[in-house]
Design a protein around this motif. Sequence first.
Motif, PDB file in Angstrom:
ATOM      1  N   TYR A 187       0.848  -1.190   0.000  1.00  0.00           N
ATOM      2  CA  TYR A 187       0.000   0.000   0.000  1.00  0.00           C
ATOM      3  C   TYR A 187       0.883   1.238   0.000  1.00  0.00           C
ATOM      4  N   ASP A 188       0.551   2.191  -0.859  1.00  0.00           N
ATOM      5  CA  ASP A 188       1.233   3.482  -0.878  1.00  0.00           C
ATOM      6  C   ASP A 188       0.211   4.535  -1.281  1.00  0.00           C
ATOM      7  N   PRO A 189       0.179   5.668  -0.584  1.00  0.00           N
ATOM      8  CA  PRO A 189      -0.811   6.697  -0.922  1.00  0.00           C
ATOM      9  C   PRO A 189      -0.560   7.372  -2.262  1.00  0.00           C
ATOM     10  N   VAL A 190       0.655   7.249  -2.794  1.00  0.00           N
ATOM     11  CA  VAL A 190       0.958   7.835  -4.103  1.00  0.00           C
ATOM     12  C   VAL A 190       0.365   6.943  -5.188  1.00  0.00           C
ATOM     13  N   ALA A 191      -0.497   7.502  -5.987  1.00  0.00           N
ATOM     14  CA  ALA A 191      -1.216   6.734  -7.002  1.00  0.00           C
ATOM     15  C   ALA A 191      -0.255   6.023  -7.949  1.00  0.00           C
ATOM     16  N   GLY A 192      -0.476   4.738  -8.149  1.00  0.00           N
ATOM     17  CA  GLY A 192       0.296   3.952  -9.111  1.00  0.00           C
ATOM     18  C   GLY A 192       1.595   3.387  -8.582  1.00  0.00           C
ATOM     19  N   LYS A 193       2.066   3.867  -7.454  1.00  0.00           N
ATOM     20  CA  LYS A 193       3.369   3.425  -6.952  1.00  0.00           C
ATOM     21  C   LYS A 193       3.337   1.977  -6.496  1.00  0.00           C
ATOM     22  N   ALA A 194       2.319   1.614  -5.722  1.00  0.00           N
ATOM     23  CA  ALA A 194       2.221   0.254  -5.205  1.00  0.00           C
ATOM     24  C   ALA A 194       1.949  -0.748  -6.314  1.00  0.00           C
ATOM     25  N   ILE A 195       1.086  -0.397  -7.251  1.00  0.00           N
ATOM     26  CA  ILE A 195       0.748  -1.341  -8.317  1.00  0.00           C
ATOM     27  C   ILE A 195       1.943  -1.600  -9.221  1.00  0.00           C
ATOM     28  N   GLY A 196       2.771  -0.584  -9.433  1.00  0.00           N
ATOM     29  CA  GLY A 196       3.968  -0.773 -10.250  1.00  0.00           C
ATOM     30  C   GLY A 196       4.940  -1.740  -9.611  1.00  0.00           C
ATOM     31  N   LEU A 197       5.166  -1.589  -8.305  1.00  0.00           N
ATOM     32  CA  LEU A 197       6.085  -2.481  -7.599  1.00  0.00           C
ATOM     33  C   LEU A 197       5.519  -3.888  -7.521  1.00  0.00           C
ATOM     34  N   ALA A 198       4.229  -3.999  -7.198  1.00  0.00           N
ATOM     35  CA  ALA A 198       3.615  -5.315  -7.074  1.00  0.00           C
ATOM     36  C   ALA A 198       3.654  -6.073  -8.392  1.00  0.00           C
ATOM     37  N   THR A 199       3.388  -5.399  -9.475  1.00  0.00           N
ATOM     38  CA  THR A 199       3.412  -6.040 -10.794  1.00  0.00           C
ATOM     39  C   THR A 199       4.797  -6.550 -11.125  1.00  0.00           C
ATOM     40  N   GLN A 200       5.797  -5.749 -10.812  1.00  0.00           N
ATOM     41  CA  GLN A 200       7.190  -6.137 -11.083  1.00  0.00           C
ATOM     42  C   GLN A 200       7.574  -7.386 -10.304  1.00  0.00           C
ATOM     43  N   LEU A 201       7.266  -7.418  -8.996  1.00  0.00           N
ATOM     44  CA  LEU A 201       7.663  -8.548  -8.171  1.00  0.00           C
ATOM     45  C   LEU A 201       6.836  -9.787  -8.476  1.00  0.00           C
ATOM     46  N   ASP A 202       5.564  -9.601  -8.780  1.00  0.00           N
ATOM     47  CA  ASP A 202       4.695 -10.741  -9.056  1.00  0.00           C
ATOM     48  C   ASP A 202       5.166 -11.520 -10.274  1.00  0.00           C
ATOM     49  N   SER A 203       5.831 -10.829 -11.198  1.00  0.00           N
ATOM     50  CA  SER A 203       6.307 -11.499 -12.402  1.00  0.00           C
ATOM     51  C   SER A 203       7.560 -12.329 -12.156  1.00  0.00           C
ATOM     52  N   PHE A 204       8.221 -12.122 -11.018  1.00  0.00           N
ATOM     53  CA  PHE A 204       9.477 -12.821 -10.728  1.00  0.00           C
ATOM     54  C   PHE A 204       9.298 -14.028  -9.812  1.00  0.00           C
ATOM     55  N   PHE A 205       8.299 -13.996  -8.925  1.00  0.00           N
ATOM     56  CA  PHE A 205       8.249 -14.960  -7.840  1.00  0.00           C
ATOM     57  C   PHE A 205       6.923 -15.708  -7.799  1.00  0.00           C
TER      58      PHE A 205
END
Length: 306
Positions: free
Chosen positions: A161-179
């Motif tokens: 969770y991050d209050p900055v729009a798009g920040k959390a989804i960008g990180l989650a998408t990146q990590l989800d593709s690796f693990f």
Amino acid sequence: MQAINGTTDLYLIPGDPIANVRVPRMFNAVFARFGIDAVMVPTRVAARDLAVFLKASFLAKNLKGMVIAPPHKPLIVSLLDGCGLFGRVAGSVNIVRRLDNGELEGDLFDGEGLVHALDYYNIPFRGKRVLVLGAGVSAAAIGVALAEGGTVDGAEHIAFYDPVAGKAIGLATQLDSFFDATVVSVDSSDPASYDLIVNASQAGLQPGDPLACDVSRMEPHAALFDILLRGQPTPLVQAVRARGLNAQAGFEMLIQQMPNYLDYFGYGEAANGVRHDMRFLREQIYPEAMRAEIAAPLRYHSASVA
């Protein structure tokens, strides 16, 4: 204090600001304890000067490596000849060494420090649901370490969770593709339904900051780890402890990285010594108000852990 002479190896820790960095006192304590002819010095370097500083500093033949302080961790990666997996996935490094061929390589141990700290306090995370508050550099490192072990040795479900729009989804998408672990973003800091909450945000650094989450919503079995170093125990840690839940400060995350740092720099014997006894490092890092936790870290870890 050890003498510094012409044979002394040099390590630097660039950051901006650097007034509160704690890593040099730990390294210099290790160097003194194990008779290593080396010294670590903090250096204040502006982000705009970092590339020139890095390349110019390693022209000194006795400069063996650097530990990277904020805000420079994500800026270093593109300046290196090589980078470890954790550093590549998270997009930042917190350590750099020079190889025998002169090339520079780096890696990231923030996340491993967190995992070892959780083990130290007997805070379960393997196969658990974890909420990470924040989606910056530290959160990325934490996410990589929690997800790297898969659903057996790592967390089963990691939410950012991050209050900055798009920040959390960008990180989650990146990590989800690796693990193999499920990595998602959420639009709320609500801690309900999670086994572990990790505060990797800046909330709590300034007096009057609102709590990073509503601790009254934490599950009765849940635990919290707050990676902040300044102002500990933070209001967040205090509020969770007031509920009788396990809440720990970020000092142990820093301390638990030391064996990784030392191994990376080629000091295997010192690394093993630190793994066996970390108490002298805790005495360097923990503030006076929390010194009692060094001798007796409450009920949260077993005597079999260093």
